[in-house]
Design a protein around this motif. Structure first.
Motif, PDB file in Angstrom:
ATOM      1  N   ALA A 102       0.854  -1.190   0.000  1.00  0.00           N
ATOM      2  CA  ALA A 102       0.000   0.000   0.000  1.00  0.00           C
ATOM      3  C   ALA A 102       0.885   1.234   0.000  1.00  0.00           C
ATOM      4  CB  ALA A 102      -0.911   0.013   1.221  1.00  0.00           C
ATOM      5  N   THR A 103       0.403   2.278  -0.653  1.00  0.00           N
ATOM      6  CA  THR A 103       1.057   3.583  -0.629  1.00  0.00           C
ATOM      7  C   THR A 103       0.064   4.572  -0.051  1.00  0.00           C
ATOM      8  OG1 THR A 103       2.362   3.051  -2.577  1.00  0.00           O
ATOM      9  CG2 THR A 103       2.155   5.380  -2.016  1.00  0.00           C
ATOM     10  N   VAL A 104       0.484   5.293   0.978  1.00  0.00           N
ATOM     11  CA  VAL A 104      -0.391   6.259   1.636  1.00  0.00           C
ATOM     12  C   VAL A 104       0.233   7.649   1.482  1.00  0.00           C
ATOM     13  CG1 VAL A 104      -1.485   6.913   3.809  1.00  0.00           C
ATOM     14  CG2 VAL A 104      -1.096   4.494   3.300  1.00  0.00           C
ATOM     15  N   PRO A 105      -0.268   8.465   0.523  1.00  0.00           N
ATOM     16  CA  PRO A 105       0.266   9.819   0.364  1.00  0.00           C
ATOM     17  C   PRO A 105      -0.146  10.710   1.532  1.00  0.00           C
ATOM     18  CG  PRO A 105      -1.412   9.337  -1.306  1.00  0.00           C
ATOM     19  CD  PRO A 105      -1.282   8.129  -0.432  1.00  0.00           C
ATOM     20  N   LEU A 106       0.679  11.701   1.818  1.00  0.00           N
ATOM     21  CA  LEU A 106       0.421  12.607   2.937  1.00  0.00           C
ATOM     22  C   LEU A 106       0.335  14.053   2.466  1.00  0.00           C
ATOM     23  CD1 LEU A 106       2.886  10.954   5.443  1.00  0.00           C
ATOM     24  CD2 LEU A 106       0.403  10.731   5.410  1.00  0.00           C
ATOM     25  N   PRO A 107      -0.662  14.384   1.651  1.00  0.00           N
ATOM     26  CA  PRO A 107      -0.756  15.740   1.105  1.00  0.00           C
ATOM     27  C   PRO A 107      -1.063  16.797   2.160  1.00  0.00           C
ATOM     28  CG  PRO A 107      -2.721  14.484   0.568  1.00  0.00           C
ATOM     29  CD  PRO A 107      -1.754  13.526   1.209  1.00  0.00           C
ATOM     30  N   SER A 108      -1.611  16.396   3.302  1.00  0.00           N
ATOM     31  CA  SER A 108      -1.979  17.365   4.337  1.00  0.00           C
ATOM     32  C   SER A 108      -0.774  17.896   5.100  1.00  0.00           C
ATOM     33  CB  SER A 108      -2.946  16.737   5.332  1.00  0.00           C
ATOM     34  OG  SER A 108      -4.107  16.314   4.666  1.00  0.00           O
ATOM     35  N   ILE A 109       0.363  17.211   4.985  1.00  0.00           N
ATOM     36  CA  ILE A 109       1.564  17.652   5.682  1.00  0.00           C
ATOM     37  C   ILE A 109       2.431  18.400   4.685  1.00  0.00           C
ATOM     38  CG2 ILE A 109       3.619  16.929   6.933  1.00  0.00           C
ATOM     39  CD1 ILE A 109       2.100  14.422   7.801  1.00  0.00           C
ATOM     40  N   VAL A 128       8.210  15.029  11.622  1.00  0.00           N
ATOM     41  CA  VAL A 128       8.543  15.805  10.426  1.00  0.00           C
ATOM     42  C   VAL A 128       9.488  16.932  10.833  1.00  0.00           C
ATOM     43  CG1 VAL A 128       7.643  17.186   8.513  1.00  0.00           C
ATOM     44  CG2 VAL A 128       6.325  15.236   9.379  1.00  0.00           C
ATOM     45  N   SER A 129      10.713  16.910  10.239  1.00  0.00           N
ATOM     46  CA  SER A 129      11.697  17.927  10.600  1.00  0.00           C
ATOM     47  C   SER A 129      11.345  19.281   9.997  1.00  0.00           C
ATOM     48  CB  SER A 129      13.095  17.493  10.163  1.00  0.00           C
ATOM     49  OG  SER A 129      13.188  17.461   8.765  1.00  0.00           O
ATOM     50  N   THR A 130      11.865  20.288  10.571  1.00  0.00           N
ATOM     51  CA  THR A 130      11.674  21.720  10.299  1.00  0.00           C
ATOM     52  C   THR A 130      10.277  22.219  10.636  1.00  0.00           C
ATOM     53  OG1 THR A 130      11.104  21.598   7.939  1.00  0.00           O
ATOM     54  CG2 THR A 130      13.457  21.770   8.490  1.00  0.00           C
ATOM     55  N   THR A 131       9.314  21.326  10.817  1.00  0.00           N
ATOM     56  CA  THR A 131       7.981  21.755  11.256  1.00  0.00           C
ATOM     57  C   THR A 131       7.875  21.680  12.769  1.00  0.00           C
ATOM     58  OG1 THR A 131       6.995  19.555  11.169  1.00  0.00           O
ATOM     59  CG2 THR A 131       6.916  20.876   9.142  1.00  0.00           C
ATOM     60  N   GLY A 132       8.741  20.843  13.385  1.00  0.00           N
ATOM     61  CA  GLY A 132       8.665  20.670  14.824  1.00  0.00           C
ATOM     62  C   GLY A 132       7.394  19.961  15.251  1.00  0.00           C
ATOM     63  N   LYS A 133       6.869  19.098  14.401  1.00  0.00           N
ATOM     64  CA  LYS A 133       5.599  18.421  14.674  1.00  0.00           C
ATOM     65  C   LYS A 133       5.732  16.906  14.587  1.00  0.00           C
ATOM     66  CE  LYS A 133       3.194  22.330  14.546  1.00  0.00           C
ATOM     67  NZ  LYS A 133       2.668  22.929  15.741  1.00  0.00           N
ATOM     68  N   ILE A 134       4.881  16.232  15.343  1.00  0.00           N
ATOM     69  CA  ILE A 134       4.702  14.785  15.256  1.00  0.00           C
ATOM     70  C   ILE A 134       3.216  14.562  14.994  1.00  0.00           C
ATOM     71  CG2 ILE A 134       4.872  12.577  16.472  1.00  0.00           C
ATOM     72  CD1 ILE A 134       7.135  13.880  18.152  1.00  0.00           C
ATOM     73  N   TYR A 135       2.934  13.753  13.991  1.00  0.00           N
ATOM     74  CA  TYR A 135       1.550  13.553  13.547  1.00  0.00           C
ATOM     75  C   TYR A 135       1.098  12.119  13.803  1.00  0.00           C
ATOM     76  CZ  TYR A 135       2.634  17.800  10.905  1.00  0.00           C
ATOM     77  OH  TYR A 135       3.010  19.063  10.540  1.00  0.00           O
ATOM     78  N   GLN A 136      -0.144  11.985  14.263  1.00  0.00           N
ATOM     79  CA  GLN A 136      -0.791  10.673  14.338  1.00  0.00           C
ATOM     80  C   GLN A 136      -1.572  10.500  13.041  1.00  0.00           C
ATOM     81  OE1 GLN A 136      -4.090  10.165  17.042  1.00  0.00           O
ATOM     82  NE2 GLN A 136      -3.577   8.013  17.370  1.00  0.00           N
ATOM     83  N   ILE A 137      -1.357   9.351  12.379  1.00  0.00           N
ATOM     84  CA  ILE A 137      -1.904   9.145  11.041  1.00  0.00           C
ATOM     85  C   ILE A 137      -2.706   7.861  10.970  1.00  0.00           C
ATOM     86  CG2 ILE A 137      -1.254   8.760   8.623  1.00  0.00           C
ATOM     87  CD1 ILE A 137       1.280  10.437   9.309  1.00  0.00           C
ATOM     88  N   ASN A 138      -3.853   7.922  10.305  1.00  0.00           N
ATOM     89  CA  ASN A 138      -4.624   6.727  10.002  1.00  0.00           C
ATOM     90  C   ASN A 138      -3.909   6.022   8.854  1.00  0.00           C
ATOM     91  OD1 ASN A 138      -6.432   4.881   8.797  1.00  0.00           O
ATOM     92  ND2 ASN A 138      -8.202   6.050   9.517  1.00  0.00           N
ATOM     93  N   PRO A 139      -3.399   4.788   9.066  1.00  0.00           N
ATOM     94  CA  PRO A 139      -2.619   4.132   8.026  1.00  0.00           C
ATOM     95  C   PRO A 139      -3.429   3.682   6.813  1.00  0.00           C
ATOM     96  CG  PRO A 139      -2.936   2.650   9.868  1.00  0.00           C
ATOM     97  CD  PRO A 139      -3.494   3.975  10.282  1.00  0.00           C
ATOM     98  N   SER A 140      -4.739   3.625   6.916  1.00  0.00           N
ATOM     99  CA  SER A 140      -5.534   3.167   5.777  1.00  0.00           C
ATOM    100  C   SER A 140      -5.779   4.262   4.741  1.00  0.00           C
ATOM    101  CB  SER A 140      -6.861   2.576   6.236  1.00  0.00           C
ATOM    102  OG  SER A 140      -7.638   3.569   6.869  1.00  0.00           O
ATOM    103  N   ASN A 141      -5.773   5.554   5.182  1.00  0.00           N
ATOM    104  CA  ASN A 141      -6.078   6.613   4.227  1.00  0.00           C
ATOM    105  C   ASN A 141      -5.187   7.854   4.354  1.00  0.00           C
ATOM    106  OD1 ASN A 141      -7.026   7.854   6.533  1.00  0.00           O
ATOM    107  ND2 ASN A 141      -9.184   7.598   6.014  1.00  0.00           N
ATOM    108  N   GLY A 142      -4.255   7.865   5.300  1.00  0.00           N
ATOM    109  CA  GLY A 142      -3.351   8.996   5.469  1.00  0.00           C
ATOM    110  C   GLY A 142      -3.949  10.186   6.196  1.00  0.00           C
TER     111      GLY A 142
END
Length: 167
Positions: A102-109, A128-142
């Protein structure tokens, strides 16, 4: 000092600690990239007991972009790649070549480099570097489910220990 099978090495004092585990999977998995072409980027399966490289795969079988992190969901492995891909890849490692399940694109980040990932209770967490953020992601749809600030602007590796996220 870490030495890759191709003879390249790097040294950093106190970079990490290796501890004895009682894991039923006695392997360390490393996604290594070089400054060279994608054909020189590998995923390594290393035996913990004697540091033998058991198997290696070219990550260019999955993406031409540099793989920055790897996670295990209990069944499959996940890779994150920045560059033009900016995606998560669920992969099968049961053959000599990596197979993308599966490929899960992350356009929201937007912005930053996708770095460390970890699986926890059905979700992927991504630093994610330079944003200083850690994201929780649904692996089925990103879909982004939660965003938290990291301790600094360049988060890299992340992990959960006893339900607590460490960065």
């Amino acid at each position: 000092k870490i030495t890759n099978p191709n003879g390249q090495s790097a040294k950093l004092d106190s970079a990490f600690e290796v501890t004895q585990t009682s894991s039923t999977t006695p392997y360390l998995w490393i996604a290594a990239q070089t400054l060279g072409p994608p054909s020189q980027r590998y995923l390594y399966k290393i035996k913990l007991t004697d540091t033998t490289v058991v198997q290696e795969w070219k990550t260019s079988d999955v993406t031409a972009d540099g793989v920055q992190g790897i996670a295990f969901d209990g069944t499959n492995f996940w890779l994150c790649a920045s560059g033009t891909a900016r995606s998560l890849f669920k992969i099968d490692v049961s053959d000599t070549s990596l197979v993308t399940l599966a490929t899960v694109p992350l356009p929201s980040i937007s912005g930053g480099t996708l770095r460390g990932i970890v699986w926890q209770e059905g979700y992927l967490w991504l630093a994610v570097s330079t944003t200083g953020k850690i994201y929780q992601i649904n692996p089925s749809n990103g879909a982004l489910l939660d965003t938290i600030n990291s301790p600094g602007i360049e988060p890299r590796g992340i992990c959960f220990v006893n339900g607590i996220l460490h960065c």
